[in-house]
Design an enzyme around this catalytic site. Structure first.
Site, PDB file in Angstrom:
ATOM      1  N   TYR A 132      -1.544 -37.483  15.045  1.00  0.00           N
ATOM      2  CA  TYR A 132      -2.617 -36.510  15.809  1.00  0.00           C
ATOM      3  C   TYR A 132      -2.172 -36.045  17.116  1.00  0.00           C
ATOM      4  CZ  TYR A 132      -7.413 -35.160  17.391  1.00  0.00           C
ATOM      5  OH  TYR A 132      -8.425 -34.185  17.791  1.00  0.00           O
ATOM      6  N   LYS A 160      -1.142 -33.318  12.682  1.00  0.00           N
ATOM      7  CA  LYS A 160      -2.562 -32.618  13.025  1.00  0.00           C
ATOM      8  C   LYS A 160      -2.259 -32.003  14.107  1.00  0.00           C
ATOM      9  CE  LYS A 160      -7.528 -33.229  14.165  1.00  0.00           C
ATOM     10  NZ  LYS A 160      -8.432 -34.087  14.403  1.00  0.00           N
TER      11      LYS A 160
END
Length: 298
Positions: A132, A160
């Protein structure tokens, strides 16, 4: 390895502040019925850092019970690497399909520390990992250079991408080809990211509008760009609510207004009130009044 629409599902609470298992199961099932490709639990929208490790594992189990064969990813986000690794290990034992890992919540790691933290968490679980990268919310930028250092470890399978720079998706693809599955993590950049090669969307407003989110993704993959853009333009005022310090309250209110669920949050958050609440309510009213008819082919 992963692609498609992965909702960052919200947590549901009872009036007493405990996890509302029944309501979470209902809301998660609505996502699956709409055709999403997997679920991500205990992220920012899922208020993961506000939950105990035991509670996060409860949410994981609930999602697994609803998702069937679809992947369920556990978000790992804690202040210390030790706690992150401990939760990652427990998630693996609980059967998580993979992890979405935030490099650091409180301390802003440098590049060497970021690599060390991500590597330690991946080793603790030995599961596929979505990194992330969100330099806006978490102040840690997982750069292309850091991704290059991590690329030798096959457990790191996806990114992400939430840097808020649409050029970053192309930078990753240019640097690594299909080595990483690139997901967009910014709702109001989803069309743009999918247009330049992202293969997935970690979505927020999907919790209220799963059919529209899935339709945009499928139309983009079918190269039916004009049809996808028409839905996306309608969706944009709602998607903009995801880019806010109050994204949890914003999106939970939207979800409550559209689906009849609760908007309860865990303190220190409080539900929206006053002008902030009225603004969200007005956006939802306009969206529902102009909601597009979706093509069955989508």
């Amino acid at each position: 390895m992963w692609q498609g629409v992965y909702p960052a599902v919200s947590a549901k609470f009872t009036e007493a502040g405990e996890l509302d298992h029944q309501e979470m199961e209902r809301c998660f099932a609505r996502q699956i019925e709409a055709g999403v490709d997997g679920l991500i639990v205990n992220g920012s929208l899922g208020e993961g850092p506000m939950l105990s490790h035991d509670e996060r594992l409860e949410v994981l189990s609930l999602a697994q019970g609803v998702a069937g064969r679809r992947p369920v990813l556990m978000t790992i986000a804690d202040a210390s690497t030790r706690d992150c690794a401990s939760l990652a290990s427990r998630a693996a034992k609980a059967g998580a399909s993979g992890l979405m890992v935030v490099p650091s919540l409180v301390y802003h790691t440098n590049a060497k520390e970021t690599v060390a933290t991500l590597s330690a968490v991946a080793a603790a679980a030995d599961l596929p990992v979505m990194i992330y990268s969100n330099r806006i919310a978490y102040r840690v930028d997982v750069t292309v250079e850091i991704m290059s250092e991590l690329a030798a470890d096959p457990r790191f399978v996806a990114i992400k991408e939430s840097s808020d720079d649409i050029r970053r998706a192309t930078d990753i693809i240019n640097a690594f080809g299909d080595r990483y599955d690139v997901f967009t993590g910014v709702d109001n950049l989803a069309y743009e990211a999918l247009a330049v090669g992202a293969v997935g969307w970690v979505a927020g407003l999907v919790i209220a509008f799963p059919e529209e989110t899935v339709a945009i993704y499928r139309l983009m993959k079918a190269k039916r760009y004009d049809e996808a853009l028409a839905i996306y333009r309608w969706f944009r005022p709602l998607l903009d609510l995801d880019v806010s310090s109050y994204l949890v309250q914003n999106l939970k209110l939207v979800e409550a207004l559209v689906t009849g669920t609760t908007e309860r949050v865990r303190a220190p958050r409080l539900p929206l009130e006053g002008e902030a609440r009225a603004r969200v309510e007005a956006i939802v009213r306009e969206a529902l009044a102009t909601r597009p008819l979706l093509s069955k082919a989508a």
